[in-house]
Every structure is written in C-alpha cells, then in structure tokens.
Design an enzyme around this catalytic site. Sequence first.
Site, PDB file in Angstrom:
ATOM      1  N   LYS A 108       0.720  -1.032  -0.055  1.00 24.26           N
ATOM      2  CA  LYS A 108      -0.027   0.012  -0.003  1.00 24.26           C
ATOM      3  C   LYS A 108       0.604   1.232  -0.025  1.00 24.26           C
ATOM      4  O   LYS A 108       0.357   2.273  -0.420  1.00 24.26           O
ATOM      5  CB  LYS A 108      -0.999   0.053   1.068  1.00 24.26           C
ATOM      6  CG  LYS A 108      -1.988  -1.069   1.142  1.00 24.26           C
ATOM      7  CD  LYS A 108      -3.116  -0.854   2.264  1.00 24.26           C
ATOM      8  CE  LYS A 108      -4.296  -1.968   1.806  1.00 24.26           C
ATOM      9  NZ  LYS A 108      -4.937  -1.902   3.172  1.00 24.26           N
ATOM     10  N   LYS A 189     -11.431  -8.560  -7.183  1.00 27.97           N
ATOM     11  CA  LYS A 189     -12.557  -8.629  -6.130  1.00 27.97           C
ATOM     12  C   LYS A 189     -13.330  -7.449  -5.957  1.00 27.97           C
ATOM     13  O   LYS A 189     -12.841  -6.233  -6.132  1.00 27.97           O
ATOM     14  CB  LYS A 189     -11.566  -8.764  -4.749  1.00 27.97           C
ATOM     15  CG  LYS A 189     -12.115  -8.211  -3.495  1.00 27.97           C
ATOM     16  CD  LYS A 189     -11.273  -8.604  -2.508  1.00 27.97           C
ATOM     17  CE  LYS A 189     -11.522  -8.384  -0.960  1.00 27.97           C
ATOM     18  NZ  LYS A 189     -11.479  -7.127  -0.601  1.00 27.97           N
ATOM     19  N   LYS A 192     -14.654  -2.057  -1.642  1.00 26.82           N
ATOM     20  CA  LYS A 192     -15.271  -0.538  -1.294  1.00 26.82           C
ATOM     21  C   LYS A 192     -14.533   0.638  -1.800  1.00 26.82           C
ATOM     22  O   LYS A 192     -15.104   1.547  -2.092  1.00 26.82           O
ATOM     23  CB  LYS A 192     -15.237  -0.531   0.203  1.00 26.82           C
ATOM     24  CG  LYS A 192     -16.093  -1.383   1.076  1.00 26.82           C
ATOM     25  CD  LYS A 192     -16.127  -0.909   2.447  1.00 26.82           C
ATOM     26  CE  LYS A 192     -16.102  -2.088   3.269  1.00 26.82           C
ATOM     27  NZ  LYS A 192     -14.666  -2.441   3.822  1.00 26.82           N
TER      28      LYS A 192
HETATM   29  N1  AQP Z   1     -15.467  -9.004  -2.937  1.00 28.68           N
HETATM   30  C1  AQP Z   1     -15.793  -9.705  -1.619  1.00 28.68           C
HETATM   31  N2  AQP Z   1     -16.063 -11.023  -1.588  1.00 28.68           N
HETATM   32  C2  AQP Z   1     -16.467 -11.533  -0.591  1.00 28.68           C
HETATM   33  N3  AQP Z   1     -16.087 -10.894   0.709  1.00 28.68           N
HETATM   34  C3  AQP Z   1     -15.640  -9.859   0.962  1.00 28.68           C
HETATM   35  N4  AQP Z   1     -15.161  -9.048   1.907  1.00 28.68           N
HETATM   36  C4  AQP Z   1     -14.829  -7.692   1.349  1.00 28.68           C
HETATM   37  N5  AQP Z   1     -14.943  -7.961   0.172  1.00 28.68           N
HETATM   38  C5  AQP Z   1     -15.312  -9.080  -0.361  1.00 28.68           C
HETATM   39  C6  AQP Z   1     -15.248  -9.397   3.247  1.00 28.68           C
HETATM   40  O1  AQP Z   1     -16.143  -8.139   3.920  1.00 28.68           O
HETATM   41  C7  AQP Z   1     -15.754  -8.319   5.572  1.00 28.68           C
HETATM   42  C8  AQP Z   1     -15.564  -6.854   5.554  1.00 28.68           C
HETATM   43  O2  AQP Z   1     -14.426  -6.241   4.888  1.00 28.68           O
HETATM   44  P1  AQP Z   1     -13.469  -5.093   5.435  1.00 28.68           P
HETATM   45  O3  AQP Z   1     -14.276  -4.109   5.549  1.00 28.68           O
HETATM   46  O4  AQP Z   1     -12.465  -5.691   6.433  1.00 28.68           O
HETATM   47  O5  AQP Z   1     -12.484  -4.805   4.069  1.00 28.68           O
HETATM   48  P2  AQP Z   1     -11.945  -5.409   3.047  1.00 28.68           P
HETATM   49  O6  AQP Z   1     -11.901  -6.870   3.220  1.00 28.68           O
HETATM   50  O7  AQP Z   1     -10.590  -4.896   2.658  1.00 28.68           O
HETATM   51  O8  AQP Z   1     -13.142  -5.039   1.929  1.00 28.68           O
HETATM   52  P3  AQP Z   1     -13.227  -4.247   0.819  1.00 28.68           P
HETATM   53  O9  AQP Z   1     -14.634  -4.027   0.581  1.00 28.68           O
HETATM   54  O10 AQP Z   1     -12.306  -4.856  -0.340  1.00 28.68           O
HETATM   55  O11 AQP Z   1     -12.612  -2.803   1.458  1.00 28.68           O
HETATM   56  P4  AQP Z   1     -11.296  -1.983   0.952  1.00 28.68           P
HETATM   57  O12 AQP Z   1     -11.679  -1.508  -0.431  1.00 28.68           O
HETATM   58  O13 AQP Z   1     -11.305  -0.765   1.974  1.00 28.68           O
HETATM   59  O14 AQP Z   1     -10.123  -2.866   1.297  1.00 28.68           O
HETATM   60  C9  AQP Z   1     -14.567  -9.127   5.353  1.00 28.68           C
HETATM   61  O15 AQP Z   1     -14.517 -10.178   5.926  1.00 28.68           O
HETATM   62  C10 AQP Z   1     -14.159  -9.490   4.044  1.00 28.68           C
HETATM   63  O16 AQP Z   1     -13.432 -10.562   3.604  1.00 28.68           O
END
Ligand code: AQP
Length: 321
Positions: A108, A189, A192
């Site tokens: 990152k 994937k 967010k």
């Molecule tokens: N695309 C996905 N498919 C399945 N599970 C997902 N999770 C995230 N994206 C997917 C699961 O959601 C939970 C909460 O996620 P998080 O807030 O800890 O952040 P993350 O995994 O980093 O999710 P994002 O949406 O990709 O956020 P950013 O863009 O900020 O990094 C977790 O259990 C995660 O596995």
Amino acid sequence: MFSLSGITPSGEAHLGNYLGAVRRWAAEPGPEDLYFVSNLHAMTTRHDPGRLRVLTDHQLALLIAAGVPRERLFVQSDLIHEHMALTWLLECTCTFGEARRMVQFKEKSQGSSSVRLGLLTYPVLMAADILLHGASEVPVGHDQNQHVELARTLARRFNTDYGDVFTVPQAVLPVAGARVRDLAVPTRKMSKSSSDGSGIVYVLDSPEAVRRKFRRAVTDGENTVRYAPDEQPGVANLLEIMAACTDTLPDDAAKGIDSYRDLKEATAEAVISLIAPVRERVLQLLEERSELQKIRAEGAERARRRSRDRLDRALSLAGLK
Ligand code: AQP
C-alpha cells in the site's frame, strides 16, 4: 473460545461484504463472538471526516439490519481511549522491523511519497483490537494472516516481559462465503475503495441501480451460459452471485438459462430479493436514528465492561497504574 470480526467504513458496504461476511455473521454467530465497525482503520489514508461519520452509521445499521445480534456489536471509536491505550503499549512492544515487514504496508505504501505513519502501525492497532477484547480466534483471509501472526508475537512478548494477561489468538479460515468480483472487471475482487464504482453493487443501491449494474456486467463473446471460472470469469461471477443468493451451486444456477441477457436479469432479481429487505431496514434505522444510537451506546458500554479488567491489568503490569 470466541472470535472477533470487523468491517471497515472505507466506503459503502457492497454485495461482497454482505454475501462474503455480514450475512454469515448474522447466520452463525457464536454465543461469545464479537463484531465491530472498525472505523479507526479507515483513516490510514487522507479521509473525509463527515463521510467517515456517515459510513460508520451505515455499517452499524447494516450489521443490525442483517441480523447480527446487537449485544455482540460495537463501534471501535466508542472505545477509542481503550483501543489507543493498548495500541501504545503494543507499539512499545513491537519492533520497527516487525512493522516494516508487513506485506500490506509494503504494497500500500509503494510509490507514495506521503505515506501516513498509521499505515505502518495499523497492524498494531489490529493487534490491540484482538487482544483488548480477548478474542481467541480471528477469521481472516490469507492477506491478513501476517497481521494475526504479529498479534500473536506481541501477546506472547508482553506476557513474557511483563506478566500473563493476553490470550494468544489464532487466525482461522472464515467459513467459506462467496468471493464476489467486480462486475466491470470480473478478475478483481469487489472492493469498497475501488476508484470506479460502476461494477460495484452497494447494499444501499436502489433496485433500479442494481438492475442497471447487472445489465452492464462484463461477460465475454462465447454466448454460452456455463460455469467455467478460468475461461469465463464474468459469467462465473454472475453464477456464483446467483448461487450465493439462492443457496444453490453455480452449476445448478446455470441450468435453464440460455442467454447472457437472461442470466444478468435473473442474477439482478436474485440479488434484489435478498438485499431489498436489508436495505429497507438500514434506511429505516438511519431515518429513525434513536434506535441506532441506543444500540450503539449499549454496545459500547458492554464492550467497555468486558475489556476493562484486561486493560487495567495490562496498564498495571506495564507500570502505568
Ligand atoms: N468481494 C468480496 N467478496 C467476499 N467477501 C468480501 N469481503 C470484502 N470484500 C469481499 C469481506 O467483507 C468483510 C469486511 O471487509 P473489510 O471492511 O474488512 O475490508 P476488505 O476485506 O478490505 O473489503 P473491501 O470492500 O475490499 O474494502 P477496501 O476496499 O477498503 O479494502 C471481510 O470479512 C472481507 O473478507
């Protein structure tokens, strides 16, 4: 034995967060498991304070609306003094080399000339989250394993140097949930914080917006509806989403669908049926506010009560009390 899981308000929650995590948390909460909105983790890059406040509420409302037991919920910043106090103890337990070795920090921070210190130290904050609440298990994907390993190292070192206070946690594989990919770039994937939201289905999207996004989902030129993730990632993503929404297998979801148009429509409708009631409830909670605030305050109080003795003992062992 209980586990701790969080959702970070780095953007609006999407279908991946719901199908891959939140829905599972609501369906199978262990009696002691804890779930939290990890809003302190959404500040490691420049952020908008107003948006962070709004997103924190949205995600708490989503957890409640999805059915995660309210007595197992809290918002991280409601215990900011507790989390920060323990973070400092653990920062003074962690070496610079250990923090710098974290792969996520390397990835990152690469190419950026203004990396915030929080990006380096957030794994220590994550360790504090886990150790403060005494979680024995942390369900994480492969990318977070190293951070749980760091939490184990810090727990053991603190226990050895100052006195036994922390449970040494272990990373566990989350119960397999759907891995949802971006509708516009199906090899990536759904995330967010993606800069382009066109392939992301947000839980708060209106049914019309959901239909529009699925209509534009990237597929391929084969015009064959079958489950072949390597050759047809876009079609496979749609089938996996439909399967997750209707509790079936992707191969079975493909049966009886002959065109990409029908596949996109059927998947959109399956998603809408599943998330529409959750979306309604989230909007209701956000409008009423008093119920949300009450649940938030009670969650904070319970989490504080549960962690107080452990933090006091750690502060005392470190010579601060
Ligand atoms: N695309 C996905 N498919 C399945 N599970 C997902 N999770 C995230 N994206 C997917 C699961 O959601 C939970 C909460 O996620 P998080 O807030 O800890 O952040 P993350 O995994 O980093 O999710 P994002 O949406 O990709 O956020 P950013 O863009 O900020 O990094 C977790 O259990 C995660 O596995």
